[in-house]
Scaffold this active site. Structure first.
Site, PDB file in Angstrom:
ATOM      1  CG  MET A  17      -2.130  -0.865   1.085  1.00 47.35           C
ATOM      2  SD  MET A  17      -3.474  -0.785   2.424  1.00 47.35           S
ATOM      3  CE  MET A  17      -3.901   1.165   2.307  1.00 47.35           C
ATOM      4  CG  PHE A  18       0.557   4.134   1.769  1.00 51.25           C
ATOM      5  CD1 PHE A  18      -0.618   5.311   1.542  1.00 51.25           C
ATOM      6  CD2 PHE A  18       0.653   3.156   2.681  1.00 51.25           C
ATOM      7  CE1 PHE A  18      -1.527   5.110   2.693  1.00 51.25           C
ATOM      8  CE2 PHE A  18      -0.478   3.141   3.699  1.00 51.25           C
ATOM      9  CZ  PHE A  18      -1.626   3.903   3.701  1.00 51.25           C
ATOM     10  N   GLY A  20       2.085   3.539  -4.852  1.00 50.32           N
ATOM     11  CA  GLY A  20       1.800   4.251  -6.261  1.00 50.32           C
ATOM     12  C   GLY A  20       1.406   3.553  -7.197  1.00 50.32           C
ATOM     13  CE  LYS A  21      -0.794  -2.007  -4.781  1.00 50.38           C
ATOM     14  NZ  LYS A  21      -0.375  -1.175  -3.694  1.00 50.38           N
ATOM     15  CG  ASP A  88      -6.230   0.005  -8.525  1.00 57.44           C
ATOM     16  OD1 ASP A  88      -5.093  -0.572  -8.460  1.00 57.44           O
ATOM     17  OD2 ASP A  88      -6.645   0.876  -7.968  1.00 57.44           O
ATOM     18  CD  GLU A  89      -6.751  -1.809  -3.969  1.00 58.81           C
ATOM     19  OE1 GLU A  89      -6.326  -2.795  -3.472  1.00 58.81           O
ATOM     20  OE2 GLU A  89      -6.606  -0.591  -3.471  1.00 58.81           O
ATOM     21  CB  CYS A 148      13.614   3.946   8.926  1.00 57.53           C
ATOM     22  SG  CYS A 148      13.590   2.671   7.560  1.00 57.53           S
ATOM     23  CB  CYS A 177      11.954  -0.996   5.080  1.00 55.87           C
ATOM     24  SG  CYS A 177      12.604  -0.716   6.871  1.00 55.87           S
ATOM     25  CB  CYS A 180      10.303  -0.682  10.158  1.00 55.87           C
ATOM     26  SG  CYS A 180      11.740   0.459  10.246  1.00 55.87           S
TER      27      CYS A 180
HETATM   28  P1  ADP Z   1      -1.195   2.393  -3.915  1.00 54.88           P
HETATM   29  O1  ADP Z   1      -2.213   2.257  -4.946  1.00 54.88           O
HETATM   30  O2  ADP Z   1       0.012   1.455  -4.026  1.00 54.88           O
HETATM   31  O3  ADP Z   1      -1.742   2.023  -2.401  1.00 54.88           O
HETATM   32  P2  ADP Z   1      -1.540   5.209  -4.733  1.00 54.88           P
HETATM   33  O4  ADP Z   1      -1.129   5.273  -6.019  1.00 54.88           O
HETATM   34  O5  ADP Z   1      -2.978   5.106  -4.127  1.00 54.88           O
HETATM   35  O6  ADP Z   1      -0.761   3.905  -3.733  1.00 54.88           O
HETATM   36  O7  ADP Z   1      -0.896   6.364  -3.643  1.00 54.88           O
HETATM   37  C1  ADP Z   1       0.635   6.846  -3.961  1.00 54.88           C
HETATM   38  C2  ADP Z   1       0.728   8.211  -3.439  1.00 54.88           C
HETATM   39  O8  ADP Z   1       0.438   7.912  -1.907  1.00 54.88           O
HETATM   40  C3  ADP Z   1       2.077   8.824  -3.337  1.00 54.88           C
HETATM   41  O9  ADP Z   1       2.101   9.284  -4.444  1.00 54.88           O
HETATM   42  C4  ADP Z   1       2.146   9.568  -2.186  1.00 54.88           C
HETATM   43  O10 ADP Z   1       1.384  10.978  -2.655  1.00 54.88           O
HETATM   44  C5  ADP Z   1       1.059   8.993  -1.077  1.00 54.88           C
HETATM   45  N1  ADP Z   1       1.803   8.488  -0.053  1.00 54.88           N
HETATM   46  C6  ADP Z   1       1.312   8.199   1.302  1.00 54.88           C
HETATM   47  N2  ADP Z   1       2.099   7.696   2.019  1.00 54.88           N
HETATM   48  C7  ADP Z   1       3.028   7.102   1.241  1.00 54.88           C
HETATM   49  C8  ADP Z   1       4.255   6.585   1.669  1.00 54.88           C
HETATM   50  N3  ADP Z   1       4.554   6.024   2.891  1.00 54.88           N
HETATM   51  N4  ADP Z   1       5.349   6.368   0.751  1.00 54.88           N
HETATM   52  C9  ADP Z   1       4.840   6.646  -0.445  1.00 54.88           C
HETATM   53  N5  ADP Z   1       3.699   7.331  -0.975  1.00 54.88           N
HETATM   54  C10 ADP Z   1       2.913   7.768   0.067  1.00 54.88           C
HETATM   55 MG    MG Z   2      -4.183   1.371  -4.970  1.00 56.87          MG
HETATM   56 ZN    ZN Z   3      11.822   1.285   7.895  1.00 56.23          ZN
END
Ligand code: ADP
Ligand code: MG
Ligand code: ZN
Length: 196
Positions: A17-18, A20-21, A88-89, A148, A177, A180
């Site tokens: 998660m987060f 950028g997928k 997606d998802e 971290c 990571c 952590c």
């Molecule tokens: P995913 O679909 O993988 O969950 P999203 O594409 O929805 O990810 O979101 C990616 C965005 O989330 C990044 O561009 C950034 O703005 C935000 N973001 C929030 N927390 C983090 C993190 N820990 N690392 C990277 N991006 C993060």
């Molecule tokens: Mg997503």
């Molecule tokens: Zn870490």
């Protein structure tokens, strides 16, 4: 669905998660839209966190999307003229998605699948790992470790629940990571009072 030679292939975007997928999926789909290539984007019906008729990233990008309850319904929903299919998802779809994606790619379509490769316990999250083995292109995205700043490759659950699927996202999970990440952490109720 008729098999034919063409530009058909399968791309997988995976990571925690987060990472950028969804952002990357939206970017790839939007390019085709701008070029007026017919696209369709799907998401599982259970993921209604933000909106049911679009895919939205944590950074608030979006693209129109249709909900499908399972892989069979997704396949039925693909129109004849559609050349690019985004999903997606994808970890919330059934194993049938592997054949559906192969069928769509075999019919000359470009299929772009995004999803979690690992669940919150660090286990392979099907059907993504199998889709990766069947894909021409695989992108593994990393997030920033919330602890971290390192290479966030795991999805850490920070609320106390044994359910495989806990939607609601942002405050229930962190990217971590390898140093952590602690799959046992979500089972320590004290975290809730410490952090929440
Ligand atoms: P995913 O679909 O993988 O969950 P999203 O594409 O929805 O990810 O979101 C990616 C965005 O989330 C990044 O561009 C950034 O703005 C935000 N973001 C929030 N927390 C983090 C993190 N820990 N690392 C990277 N991006 C993060
Ligand atoms: Mg997503
Ligand atoms: Zn870490």
């Amino acid at each position: 669905m008729e098999r034919r030679n063409g530009p058909g292939w399968l791309e997988v975007i995976c990571g925690p998660m987060f990472s950028g997928k969804s952002e990357e999926l939206i970017r790839r789909i939007t390019r085709f839209q701008i070029a007026r290539i017919p696209v369709q984007t799907f998401k599982p019906a259970l993921d209604d966190r933000y909106a049911t008729n679009e895919v939205v990233s944590h950074s608030a990008l979006s693209v129109a999307a249709e909900s499908a309850t399972d892989s069979a319904q997704l396949l039925e929903g693909v129109r004849d003229q559609t050349q690019v299919v985004g999903i997606d998802e994808a970890q919330f779809f059934d194993m049938g998605l592997v054949d559906v994606a192969a069928q769509l790619a075999g019919s000359g379509r470009r299929v772009i699948v995004a999803g979690l490769d690992l669940d919150y316990l660090g286990r392979p999250f099907e059907p993504i790992p199998t889709l990766m083995t069947r894909a021409e292109y695989v992108t593994k995205s990393l997030a920033v470790c919330h602890r971290c700043g390192g290479a966030g490759m795991f999805t850490q659950r920070v609320i106390d629940s044994d359910e495989l699927v806990v939607l609601g996202a942002t405050d229930s999970y962190e990217a971590r990571c390898r140093f952590c990440y602690d799959p046992g952490e979500s089972h320590q109720p004290s975290l809730l009072s410490d952090e929440g």
